[in-house]
Write an enzyme that holds these catalytic residues in place. Sequence first.
Site, PDB file in Angstrom:
ATOM      1  N   CYS A   8      -8.604  16.741   3.411  1.00 34.33           N
ATOM      2  CA  CYS A   8      -8.707  16.532   4.853  1.00 34.33           C
ATOM      3  C   CYS A   8      -8.428  17.842   5.581  1.00 34.33           C
ATOM      4  CB  CYS A   8      -7.731  15.457   5.287  1.00 34.33           C
ATOM      5  SG  CYS A   8      -6.039  15.869   4.879  1.00 34.33           S
ATOM      6  N   ALA A   9      -8.256  17.723   6.889  1.00 35.98           N
ATOM      7  CA  ALA A   9      -8.005  18.912   7.700  1.00 35.98           C
ATOM      8  C   ALA A   9      -6.558  19.366   7.578  1.00 35.98           C
ATOM      9  CB  ALA A   9      -8.363  18.653   9.157  1.00 35.98           C
TER      10      ALA A   9
END
Length: 102
Positions: A8-9
């Site tokens: 993910c980020a």
Amino acid sequence: MKKILLVCAAGMSTSLLVNKMNEAASGKGVEIDIVALPVSECEKAAAEVDVVLLGPQVRYQKSQVDAMVGGRVPVEVIDMRAYGTMNGGAVLERALELIDGK
């Protein structure tokens, strides 16, 4: 034991999904090890997992992750609806399907 990497980020929302997936796995009696990391930290971990799932917010980095794993394991973007509703059971099922080659 099957190993799953969620990318993910920053790792915040994906950490919640890890908990939901662990709950679903426990309910099914499946032994898994799930790690959530940002793309910038996933190269080493990607070498030790059975599947890599990307959060929808980093779908644009799929080619970068594909290059990291070099075709060794499946790489897929998590279904946006399953991710948005934190449906750990659905995400777990898809991960297991990918590991089993279905």
